[in-house]
Scaffold this motif. Sequence first.
Motif, PDB file in Angstrom:
ATOM      1  N   ALA A  45     116.539  50.025  53.178  1.00  0.00           N
ATOM      2  CA  ALA A  45     115.058  49.803  52.782  1.00  0.00           C
ATOM      3  C   ALA A  45     114.980  48.755  51.610  1.00  0.00           C
ATOM      4  O   ALA A  45     113.862  48.005  51.647  1.00  0.00           O
ATOM      5  CB  ALA A  45     114.559  50.983  52.083  1.00  0.00           C
ATOM      6  N   MET A  46     115.884  48.442  50.902  1.00  0.00           N
ATOM      7  CA  MET A  46     115.778  47.480  49.467  1.00  0.00           C
ATOM      8  C   MET A  46     116.394  46.147  50.129  1.00  0.00           C
ATOM      9  O   MET A  46     115.623  45.079  49.960  1.00  0.00           O
ATOM     10  CB  MET A  46     116.418  47.671  48.501  1.00  0.00           C
ATOM     11  N   GLY A  47     117.680  46.004  50.822  1.00  0.00           N
ATOM     12  CA  GLY A  47     118.265  44.868  50.807  1.00  0.00           C
ATOM     13  C   GLY A  47     118.368  44.266  52.404  1.00  0.00           C
ATOM     14  O   GLY A  47     118.630  43.271  52.491  1.00  0.00           O
ATOM     15  N   HIS A  48     117.683  45.061  53.199  1.00  0.00           N
ATOM     16  CA  HIS A  48     117.799  44.446  54.553  1.00  0.00           C
ATOM     17  C   HIS A  48     116.345  44.682  55.094  1.00  0.00           C
ATOM     18  O   HIS A  48     115.994  43.375  55.654  1.00  0.00           O
ATOM     19  CB  HIS A  48     118.678  45.185  55.621  1.00  0.00           C
ATOM     20  N   GLY A  49     115.593  45.690  54.965  1.00  0.00           N
ATOM     21  CA  GLY A  49     114.145  45.644  55.779  1.00  0.00           C
ATOM     22  C   GLY A  49     113.241  45.209  54.921  1.00  0.00           C
ATOM     23  O   GLY A  49     112.068  44.967  55.076  1.00  0.00           O
ATOM     24  N   ILE A  50     113.266  44.675  53.650  1.00  0.00           N
ATOM     25  CA  ILE A  50     112.647  44.168  52.776  1.00  0.00           C
ATOM     26  C   ILE A  50     111.630  43.045  53.122  1.00  0.00           C
ATOM     27  O   ILE A  50     110.455  42.903  52.645  1.00  0.00           O
ATOM     28  CB  ILE A  50     113.103  43.766  51.190  1.00  0.00           C
ATOM     29  N   HIS A  51     112.142  42.353  53.970  1.00  0.00           N
ATOM     30  CA  HIS A  51     111.567  40.941  54.465  1.00  0.00           C
ATOM     31  C   HIS A  51     110.425  41.636  55.463  1.00  0.00           C
ATOM     32  O   HIS A  51     109.251  40.989  55.308  1.00  0.00           O
ATOM     33  CB  HIS A  51     112.643  40.154  55.410  1.00  0.00           C
ATOM     34  N   SER A 104     133.308  47.151  52.909  1.00  0.00           N
ATOM     35  CA  SER A 104     134.521  47.204  52.072  1.00  0.00           C
ATOM     36  C   SER A 104     134.370  46.208  50.864  1.00  0.00           C
ATOM     37  O   SER A 104     135.190  46.471  49.953  1.00  0.00           O
ATOM     38  CB  SER A 104     135.587  46.854  52.809  1.00  0.00           C
ATOM     39  N   VAL A 105     133.429  45.310  50.829  1.00  0.00           N
ATOM     40  CA  VAL A 105     133.066  44.504  49.750  1.00  0.00           C
ATOM     41  C   VAL A 105     132.621  45.350  48.655  1.00  0.00           C
ATOM     42  O   VAL A 105     131.640  46.066  48.809  1.00  0.00           O
ATOM     43  CB  VAL A 105     131.987  43.387  50.112  1.00  0.00           C
ATOM     44  N   PRO A 106     133.135  45.402  47.542  1.00  0.00           N
ATOM     45  CA  PRO A 106     132.948  46.385  46.453  1.00  0.00           C
ATOM     46  C   PRO A 106     131.629  46.493  45.945  1.00  0.00           C
ATOM     47  O   PRO A 106     131.072  47.688  45.674  1.00  0.00           O
ATOM     48  CB  PRO A 106     133.803  45.794  45.418  1.00  0.00           C
ATOM     49  N   TRP A 107     130.848  45.260  45.808  1.00  0.00           N
ATOM     50  CA  TRP A 107     129.530  45.554  45.457  1.00  0.00           C
ATOM     51  C   TRP A 107     128.402  46.135  46.441  1.00  0.00           C
ATOM     52  O   TRP A 107     127.152  46.165  46.018  1.00  0.00           O
ATOM     53  CB  TRP A 107     129.153  44.294  44.936  1.00  0.00           C
ATOM     54  N   ARG A 108     128.610  46.024  47.685  1.00  0.00           N
ATOM     55  CA  ARG A 108     127.825  46.456  48.805  1.00  0.00           C
ATOM     56  C   ARG A 108     127.582  48.112  48.648  1.00  0.00           C
ATOM     57  O   ARG A 108     128.733  48.747  48.262  1.00  0.00           O
ATOM     58  CB  ARG A 108     128.082  45.996  49.970  1.00  0.00           C
ATOM     59  N   VAL A 148     129.028  55.365  50.962  1.00  0.00           N
ATOM     60  CA  VAL A 148     128.306  54.594  50.125  1.00  0.00           C
ATOM     61  C   VAL A 148     127.236  55.211  49.112  1.00  0.00           C
ATOM     62  O   VAL A 148     127.143  56.673  49.357  1.00  0.00           O
ATOM     63  CB  VAL A 148     127.292  53.356  50.708  1.00  0.00           C
ATOM     64  N   GLU A 149     126.917  54.766  47.871  1.00  0.00           N
ATOM     65  CA  GLU A 149     126.129  55.428  47.070  1.00  0.00           C
ATOM     66  C   GLU A 149     124.494  55.485  47.828  1.00  0.00           C
ATOM     67  O   GLU A 149     123.773  56.288  47.628  1.00  0.00           O
ATOM     68  CB  GLU A 149     125.961  54.831  45.865  1.00  0.00           C
ATOM     69  N   THR A 150     124.123  54.494  48.302  1.00  0.00           N
ATOM     70  CA  THR A 150     122.828  54.433  48.843  1.00  0.00           C
ATOM     71  C   THR A 150     122.746  54.940  50.074  1.00  0.00           C
ATOM     72  O   THR A 150     123.665  55.501  50.809  1.00  0.00           O
ATOM     73  CB  THR A 150     122.475  52.730  48.909  1.00  0.00           C
ATOM     74  N   GLU A 151     121.365  54.863  50.587  1.00  0.00           N
ATOM     75  CA  GLU A 151     121.135  55.293  52.218  1.00  0.00           C
ATOM     76  C   GLU A 151     121.642  54.196  53.050  1.00  0.00           C
ATOM     77  O   GLU A 151     121.860  53.184  52.799  1.00  0.00           O
ATOM     78  CB  GLU A 151     119.707  55.659  52.420  1.00  0.00           C
TER      79      GLU A 151
END
Length: 382
Positions: free
Chosen positions: A190-196, A175-179, A222-225
């Motif tokens: 793939a980019m924001g969570h699993g990247i580490h 619900s946070v607009p930028w997420r 959302v736009e992303t996966e």
Amino acid sequence: MSSHRSTTPLRTAVVGTGGIARSSHLPALRTLADAGEVELVAAVDVDMDAVRAFADGAGIPHASTDLDATLVELRPDLVVLCTPPAVHRDQAVTALKAGAWVWCEKPPCPSLADFDAIETAERPGDAGPYASIVFQHRFGSGARHVRRLLRDGAFGRPLVAHCQTTWYRDTAYYSVPWRGRWATEGGGPAMGHGIHQTDLLLDLMGPWSEVRGMAARLVHDVETEDVSTAQVRFASGAVATVVNSVLSPDEVSRIRIDCELATIELTHLYGYRNADWRITPAPGVPEETVAAWRDFGTDEPSSHLAQLRALVADIRAGHRHATSGAGGRQTLEFITALYKSAFTDTPVRAGEIGPGDPYYTELHGCAQGWAPETARKEEAHA
């Protein structure tokens, strides 16, 4: 500006004073400040009230909303970027041109084009200044120990690997607009969570050669996966699977590497200690060999502090840090290839995404069903 080879504390500016700056960067910086390695000289944020509160609480003498003016006035040696990925390129280039090293929170930037622009702004050679990425899981004592054994061939050839970041994020999180938006979060899990975990897998396994990806948007609007999988082939011939999810109530971060002589497993959530690693020998491996493998030495958890300590040492020694340049780009290139493969239903090989490829400048590649409508309209009129 003080010489990077001197013993003078590195004058450091923190840019962005939100949650990650407060929870991870500031404690690490304070620890090294107490050791005389860094000196916190400035904090910068678009919100003056926020940056003043951050600076006052941390005892930082300079608070500003103007990065350019801060760089000119204070000439910091190191700029720590704790801002959203959409502004990383401009801020990193600005800091580099001012003669400062950059340590940038993940995701590094929204595209390979942005990463290459940052690298172009670096000074030639390995001594810097250069930009490096926060990939702290490479720097715990467990990863150092296992990486050395893998590089030395102690386990024999790596054959099969599995990399898993299966976390849970509810509707309130998005619900946070930028997420969940390409332009502001940089990508999905793939980019924001699993990247580490992906970064650590690539660091342990060596260069990848081919990826075949799948992505889906199963729960969140959302736009992303919100989930992705990939099959990977490495230059060594080894193969792996990678799973990234924000749909998994039983949260875990895991890497498993099956080699000729042993299986190496790491199971944790957001950070590991030595005890989170397990080495299982193949039949016939001598007990004294196994005992040496399992001796991880002094426990240094994976953390921002562990990486910052290594970064400061590299800056002082005139060495290129492991997550800068090609060492940081390989992970972003892999994630870009995963998206391209998933959205085009074709395998993608290392090195094939470059200028002229839509995935070089946008991780969604203007793909039907994935790109924001505005991006597709711009592509159609280009």
